[in-house]
Design a protein around this motif. Structure first.
Motif, mmCIF file in Angstrom:
data_model
loop_
_atom_site.group_PDB
_atom_site.id
_atom_site.type_symbol
_atom_site.label_atom_id
_atom_site.label_comp_id
_atom_site.label_asym_id
_atom_site.label_seq_id
_atom_site.Cartn_x
_atom_site.Cartn_y
_atom_site.Cartn_z
ATOM 1 N N ALA A 65 0.819 -1.208 0.000
ATOM 2 C CA ALA A 65 0.000 0.000 0.000
ATOM 3 C C ALA A 65 0.855 1.261 0.000
ATOM 4 O O ALA A 65 0.441 2.297 -0.539
ATOM 5 N N ARG A 66 2.051 1.176 0.564
ATOM 6 C CA ARG A 66 2.972 2.312 0.619
ATOM 7 C C ARG A 66 3.893 2.373 -0.601
ATOM 8 O O ARG A 66 4.733 3.265 -0.703
ATOM 9 N N GLY A 67 3.753 1.430 -1.530
ATOM 10 C CA GLY A 67 4.526 1.452 -2.759
ATOM 11 C C GLY A 67 5.949 0.941 -2.643
ATOM 12 O O GLY A 67 6.781 1.216 -3.509
ATOM 13 N N VAL A 68 6.237 0.171 -1.596
ATOM 14 C CA VAL A 68 7.581 -0.374 -1.425
ATOM 15 C C VAL A 68 7.779 -1.540 -2.397
ATOM 16 O O VAL A 68 7.010 -2.503 -2.354
ATOM 17 N N PRO A 69 8.790 -1.460 -3.273
ATOM 18 C CA PRO A 69 9.047 -2.592 -4.171
ATOM 19 C C PRO A 69 9.367 -3.854 -3.364
ATOM 20 O O PRO A 69 10.111 -3.801 -2.376
ATOM 21 N N GLN A 70 8.797 -4.962 -3.767
ATOM 22 C CA GLN A 70 8.911 -6.222 -3.031
ATOM 23 C C GLN A 70 10.366 -6.645 -2.829
ATOM 24 O O GLN A 70 10.728 -7.162 -1.772
ATOM 25 N N ASP A 71 11.224 -6.406 -3.821
ATOM 26 C CA ASP A 71 12.620 -6.822 -3.703
ATOM 27 C C ASP A 71 13.450 -5.929 -2.780
ATOM 28 O O ASP A 71 14.599 -6.222 -2.502
ATOM 29 N N LEU A 72 12.853 -4.850 -2.269
ATOM 30 C CA LEU A 72 13.545 -3.968 -1.325
ATOM 31 C C LEU A 72 13.067 -4.195 0.111
ATOM 32 O O LEU A 72 13.375 -3.412 1.004
ATOM 33 N N PRO A 102 13.095 14.806 -3.134
ATOM 34 C CA PRO A 102 13.475 14.550 -4.533
ATOM 35 C C PRO A 102 12.241 14.241 -5.384
ATOM 36 O O PRO A 102 11.344 13.518 -4.951
ATOM 37 N N LYS A 103 12.229 14.798 -6.579
ATOM 38 C CA LYS A 103 11.081 14.658 -7.482
ATOM 39 C C LYS A 103 10.739 13.188 -7.733
ATOM 40 O O LYS A 103 11.590 12.388 -8.106
ATOM 41 N N GLY A 104 9.481 12.841 -7.499
ATOM 42 C CA GLY A 104 8.972 11.501 -7.763
ATOM 43 C C GLY A 104 9.288 10.469 -6.700
ATOM 44 O O GLY A 104 8.820 9.343 -6.776
ATOM 45 N N VAL A 105 10.080 10.836 -5.705
ATOM 46 C CA VAL A 105 10.491 9.887 -4.664
ATOM 47 C C VAL A 105 9.479 9.902 -3.527
ATOM 48 O O VAL A 105 9.184 10.946 -2.959
ATOM 49 N N THR A 106 8.942 8.716 -3.210
ATOM 50 C CA THR A 106 8.000 8.599 -2.096
ATOM 51 C C THR A 106 8.616 7.885 -0.901
ATOM 52 O O THR A 106 8.021 7.848 0.170
ATOM 53 N N GLY A 107 9.812 7.308 -1.106
ATOM 54 C CA GLY A 107 10.451 6.620 0.004
ATOM 55 C C GLY A 107 11.876 6.210 -0.287
ATOM 56 O O GLY A 107 12.369 6.340 -1.405
ATOM 57 N N PHE A 135 12.732 5.309 -4.120
ATOM 58 C CA PHE A 135 11.686 4.731 -4.972
ATOM 59 C C PHE A 135 10.454 5.623 -4.992
ATOM 60 O O PHE A 135 10.255 6.467 -4.117
ATOM 61 N N GLY A 136 9.652 5.412 -5.999
ATOM 62 C CA GLY A 136 8.386 6.116 -6.179
ATOM 63 C C GLY A 136 7.797 5.637 -7.493
ATOM 64 O O GLY A 136 8.432 4.851 -8.203
ATOM 65 N N PRO A 137 6.617 6.105 -7.848
ATOM 66 C CA PRO A 137 6.013 5.675 -9.115
ATOM 67 C C PRO A 137 6.947 5.997 -10.293
ATOM 68 O O PRO A 137 7.243 7.158 -10.552
#
Length: 148
Positions: A65-72, A102-107, A135-137
């Motif tokens: 839900a928070r957009g964390v990539p599974q491999d991270l 940073p632009k586009g970065v959510t975490g 990371f981010g979209p």
């Protein structure tokens, strides 16, 4: 109006990180994970804010839900001022991301549990090199590198 924006920007730069913080840090962790407690203590000390720890057996759902990539993935997921921090991210990197947005970065994420990362310091053990990944979209890049 531009003078007000300039003043607000000057105050934001001059104000220590965390001084404008609205509330506690929220950290979801794998139930009972002791290294998460060590990391949370460091965050509390450096940010001067309470850390609310939630033992979460369904943390993968929270991470998604928070957009964390599974491999991270690591052992805990924290939210600070709307930004997501996965794993043993160094406090200095978190403060830099929160200050610069940073632009586009959510975490930021540190995959796994590298020895020597915040909360994973163990006497007599050699620290591992690791990356902090932003990371981010549509965004994924190395934000910082630590170690040899």
């Amino acid at each position: 109006m531009d003078r007000f924006r300039l003043l607000a920007a000057a105050l934001a730069v001059a104000t220590p990180a965390g001084a404008l913080a609205a509330g506690p840090v929220l950290m979801h962790r794998d139930p009972g994970c002791p290294c998460c407690e060590k990391w949370a203590q460091q965050v509390k000390a450096q940010f001067g804010r309470a850390v609310r720890v939630v033992d979460d057996a369904k943390r993968p759902t929270f991470m998604k839900a928070r957009g964390v990539p599974q491999d991270l993935a690591s052992c805990h997921t924290a939210i600070i001022d709307g930004m997501t921090f996965e794993g043993h991210v160094p406090i200095a990197d978190m403060k830099r991301a929160l200050a610069t947005h940073p632009k586009g970065v959510t975490g930021l994420a540190v995959a796994g549990m590298p020895m020597g990362s915040p909360g994973m310091e163990m006497p007599g053990m050699t620290a591992q090199a690791y990356d902090v990944v932003a990371f981010g979209p549509g965004v994924r890049r190395v934000f910082a590198h630590h170690g040899a």
